[in-house]
Scaffold this motif. Structure first.
Motif, PDB file in Angstrom:
ATOM      1  N   GLU A 191      -7.782   3.699  -5.796  1.00 62.69           N
ATOM      2  CA  GLU A 191      -9.217   3.451  -5.657  1.00 62.69           C
ATOM      3  C   GLU A 191      -9.949   4.719  -5.202  1.00 62.69           C
ATOM      4  O   GLU A 191     -11.035   5.043  -5.703  1.00 62.69           O
ATOM      5  CB  GLU A 191      -9.441   2.317  -4.659  1.00 62.69           C
ATOM      6  CG  GLU A 191     -10.882   1.851  -4.583  1.00 62.69           C
ATOM      7  CD  GLU A 191     -11.053   0.631  -3.657  1.00 62.69           C
ATOM      8  OE1 GLU A 191     -10.043  -0.003  -3.295  1.00 62.69           O
ATOM      9  OE2 GLU A 191     -12.205   0.330  -3.308  1.00 62.69           O
ATOM     10  N   GLU A 224     -20.756   2.276  -1.739  1.00 68.66           N
ATOM     11  CA  GLU A 224     -20.761   2.119  -3.200  1.00 68.66           C
ATOM     12  C   GLU A 224     -21.504   0.848  -3.609  1.00 68.66           C
ATOM     13  O   GLU A 224     -22.339   0.858  -4.521  1.00 68.66           O
ATOM     14  CB  GLU A 224     -19.329   2.046  -3.726  1.00 68.66           C
ATOM     15  CG  GLU A 224     -18.632   3.388  -3.819  1.00 68.66           C
ATOM     16  CD  GLU A 224     -19.297   4.311  -4.831  1.00 68.66           C
ATOM     17  OE1 GLU A 224     -19.471   3.899  -5.992  1.00 68.66           O
ATOM     18  OE2 GLU A 224     -19.640   5.443  -4.436  1.00 68.66           O
ATOM     19  N   PHE A 228      -4.890   2.970  -0.411  1.00 69.08           N
ATOM     20  CA  PHE A 228      -5.988   2.873  -1.387  1.00 69.08           C
ATOM     21  C   PHE A 228      -6.026   4.094  -2.317  1.00 69.08           C
ATOM     22  O   PHE A 228      -7.104   4.550  -2.732  1.00 69.08           O
ATOM     23  CB  PHE A 228      -7.345   2.733  -0.678  1.00 69.08           C
ATOM     24  CG  PHE A 228      -7.368   1.706   0.427  1.00 69.08           C
ATOM     25  CD1 PHE A 228      -7.183   0.359   0.145  1.00 69.08           C
ATOM     26  CD2 PHE A 228      -7.556   2.084   1.750  1.00 69.08           C
ATOM     27  CE1 PHE A 228      -7.200  -0.587   1.160  1.00 69.08           C
ATOM     28  CE2 PHE A 228      -7.571   1.136   2.765  1.00 69.08           C
ATOM     29  CZ  PHE A 228      -7.388  -0.200   2.471  1.00 69.08           C
ATOM     30  N   ARG A 260     -16.657   1.452   0.571  1.00 67.72           N
ATOM     31  CA  ARG A 260     -16.935   0.343  -0.348  1.00 67.72           C
ATOM     32  C   ARG A 260     -18.355  -0.184  -0.174  1.00 67.72           C
ATOM     33  O   ARG A 260     -19.045  -0.479  -1.156  1.00 67.72           O
ATOM     34  CB  ARG A 260     -15.912  -0.778  -0.120  1.00 67.72           C
ATOM     35  CG  ARG A 260     -14.532  -0.422  -0.641  1.00 67.72           C
ATOM     36  CD  ARG A 260     -13.493  -1.404  -0.164  1.00 67.72           C
ATOM     37  NE  ARG A 260     -12.227  -1.236  -0.897  1.00 67.72           N
ATOM     38  CZ  ARG A 260     -11.099  -1.850  -0.575  1.00 67.72           C
ATOM     39  NH1 ARG A 260     -11.069  -2.672   0.477  1.00 67.72           N
ATOM     40  NH2 ARG A 260     -10.008  -1.663  -1.285  1.00 67.72           N
ATOM     41  N   SER A 299     -12.553  -4.661   3.935  1.00 69.72           N
ATOM     42  CA  SER A 299     -13.609  -5.177   3.061  1.00 69.72           C
ATOM     43  C   SER A 299     -14.913  -5.282   3.848  1.00 69.72           C
ATOM     44  O   SER A 299     -14.911  -5.307   5.070  1.00 69.72           O
ATOM     45  CB  SER A 299     -13.207  -6.559   2.522  1.00 69.72           C
ATOM     46  OG  SER A 299     -12.797  -7.416   3.580  1.00 69.72           O
ATOM     47  N   MET A 314     -12.594   2.889   4.714  1.00 73.44           N
ATOM     48  CA  MET A 314     -12.623   2.364   3.345  1.00 73.44           C
ATOM     49  C   MET A 314     -13.679   1.280   3.217  1.00 73.44           C
ATOM     50  O   MET A 314     -14.380   1.198   2.192  1.00 73.44           O
ATOM     51  CB  MET A 314     -11.243   1.794   2.983  1.00 73.44           C
ATOM     52  CG  MET A 314     -11.052   1.543   1.509  1.00 73.44           C
ATOM     53  SD  MET A 314     -10.987   3.098   0.582  1.00 73.44           S
ATOM     54  CE  MET A 314     -11.640   2.549  -1.004  1.00 73.44           C
ATOM     55  N   GLU A 343       0.828  -1.201   0.000  1.00 78.37           N
ATOM     56  CA  GLU A 343       0.000   0.000   0.000  1.00 78.37           C
ATOM     57  C   GLU A 343       0.866   1.257   0.000  1.00 78.37           C
ATOM     58  O   GLU A 343       0.617   2.198  -0.733  1.00 78.37           O
ATOM     59  CB  GLU A 343      -0.908   0.032   1.233  1.00 78.37           C
ATOM     60  CG  GLU A 343      -2.121  -0.869   1.164  1.00 78.37           C
ATOM     61  CD  GLU A 343      -3.126  -0.458   0.100  1.00 78.37           C
ATOM     62  OE1 GLU A 343      -3.105   0.699  -0.361  1.00 78.37           O
ATOM     63  OE2 GLU A 343      -3.930  -1.320  -0.291  1.00 78.37           O
ATOM     64  N   GLU A 395     -10.206   7.164  -8.094  1.00 79.21           N
ATOM     65  CA  GLU A 395     -11.246   6.754  -9.030  1.00 79.21           C
ATOM     66  C   GLU A 395     -12.645   7.059  -8.471  1.00 79.21           C
ATOM     67  O   GLU A 395     -13.512   7.581  -9.180  1.00 79.21           O
ATOM     68  CB  GLU A 395     -11.105   5.255  -9.334  1.00 79.21           C
ATOM     69  CG  GLU A 395     -12.192   4.665 -10.197  1.00 79.21           C
ATOM     70  CD  GLU A 395     -12.369   5.397 -11.533  1.00 79.21           C
ATOM     71  OE1 GLU A 395     -11.364   5.916 -12.068  1.00 79.21           O
ATOM     72  OE2 GLU A 395     -13.527   5.468 -12.032  1.00 79.21           O
ATOM     73  N   LEU A 396     -12.838   6.767  -7.195  1.00 80.71           N
ATOM     74  CA  LEU A 396     -14.135   7.045  -6.568  1.00 80.71           C
ATOM     75  C   LEU A 396     -14.430   8.545  -6.541  1.00 80.71           C
ATOM     76  O   LEU A 396     -15.566   8.971  -6.719  1.00 80.71           O
ATOM     77  CB  LEU A 396     -14.157   6.488  -5.139  1.00 80.71           C
ATOM     78  CG  LEU A 396     -14.353   4.981  -5.015  1.00 80.71           C
ATOM     79  CD1 LEU A 396     -14.083   4.529  -3.588  1.00 80.71           C
ATOM     80  CD2 LEU A 396     -15.771   4.591  -5.435  1.00 80.71           C
TER      81      LEU A 396
END
Lengths: 241, 85
Positions: free
Chosen positions: A157, A132, A154, A129, A59, A125, A16, A160-161
């Motif tokens: 990511e 989203e 991240f 996630r 996650s 995160m 990371e 992009e978000l």
């Protein structure tokens, strides 16, 4: 929710930041987890000495795959092993999922302000996630404080978000070194930054703050000064890992 | 002194003892009477033990001792503990 120890297998690893790695574990019988929950991870030395630490889960899926992101802390007992030594195929003992306090559920519709320092982004995160994945239209705002651009977890990511999400807004704070051409000098999170770049108390957001203890306490104190009730500010501290 | 964590850090051992998530449980401090979720308590990590203190007055609320063979809780300064259903 009774949680006992299970054995997970490291399925994937990637870097990371210069001091942090993401570990993906396959844990048979993992029941899935809510966004923001954590697990305990236990290492046992050959002489039987054990060291247990809590790690937030990045996650928020229903399957047996669990993603952790671990920063190597100086003088840590567990994190240096996870960041430097663990390889794919290794087995690790875990207990979880844990915690019902610092979680976000997709049925929540109120505005949500996330404030993370360093690896404190990890449970946030998971919330981003989950937000989203659920197609939630709840307003989400993230303020992410890192020492310098290379320390962001991240990063791709989140970038992009930031482009694609209609319901997520991101503010970056750099405490030591900014990207080239950044409009403001590097520095810590201040009352002025929080007032300008977070959802105001008048909108009654739920606020999640996660990071090192000093960061969390400083931010939580400012939020209360800005009018947030202490009950609407949920905090999670980490350290000593 | 080592900086403290919060009550989220004892979710694991307490879930083994109580069979439930205890971070949402409300504890009343025997020192100052504050009633807060355990998630808000201050937790100090020792080798194989967690010292849990009131986030308002620093009174020691509970101690959790964990080894491979057992997990134990000593109730020190909690007047009551309410678990939400």
């Amino acid at each position: 929710m009774t949680s006992t120890w299970k054995v997970g297998t490291v399925a994937a690893i990637h870097a990371e930041t210069p001091t942090a790695r993401t570990l993906e574990l396959d844990v048979p019988d993992w029941p899935g987890n809510l966004a923001g929950q954590h697990l305990d991870l236990r290492l046992t030395a050959p002489d039987g000495y054990t060291a247990t630490r809590s790690y937030s889960i990045a996650s928020a899926d229903s399957g047996p795959r669990v993603q952790l992101a671990v920063d190597r802390l100086p003088d840590g007992e567990v994190s240096p092993y996870l960041v430097n030594d663990v390889i794919v195929g290794d087995e690790l003992e875990v207990r979880g999922p844990l915690g019902g306090w610092f979680v976000w559920r997709p049925e929540q519709t109120e505005p949500v302000q996330l404030i993370g320092g360093g690896s404190g982004i990890v449970p946030l995160m998971a919330m981003i996630r989950a937000h989203e994945a659920a197609g939630s239209t709840a307003r989400f705002r993230l303020l992410y404080s890192v020492r310098e651009p290379g320390d962001a977890f991240f990063a791709a990511e989140l970038a992009e978000l930031e482009r694609s999400s209609e319901h997520l807004e991101i503010t970056w704070v750099y405490t030591r070194k900014t990207p080239d051409g950044w409009p403001t000098p590097a520095g810590r999170v201040t009352p002025a930054i929080l007032e300008a770049s977070t959802i105001s108390a008048a909108e009654n957001p739920t606020v999640f703050v996660c990071g090192p203890t000093g960061f969390v306490e400083a931010v939580a104190d400012i939020l209360v000064e800005l009018g947030h009730s202490s009950g609407s500010v949920k905090t999670e501290r980490f350290g000593g890992a | 002194m080592m900086s403290h964590l919060d009550g989220n850090a004892i979710a694991g051992p307490l879930s083994e003892i109580f069979g439930a998530d205890m971070t949402m449980a409300s504890g009343r401090c025997g020192g100052c009477g504050d009633v807060s979720p355990l998630a808000m308590a201050m937790v100090y990590l020792k080798p194989n033990a967690y010292i849990v203190r009131c986030h308002v007055c620093d009174t020691m609320l509970i101690m959790v001792v964990e080894s491979r063979a057992s997990v134990a809780i000593e109730i020190e300064g909690l007047d009551s503990l309410v678990i939400p259903r």
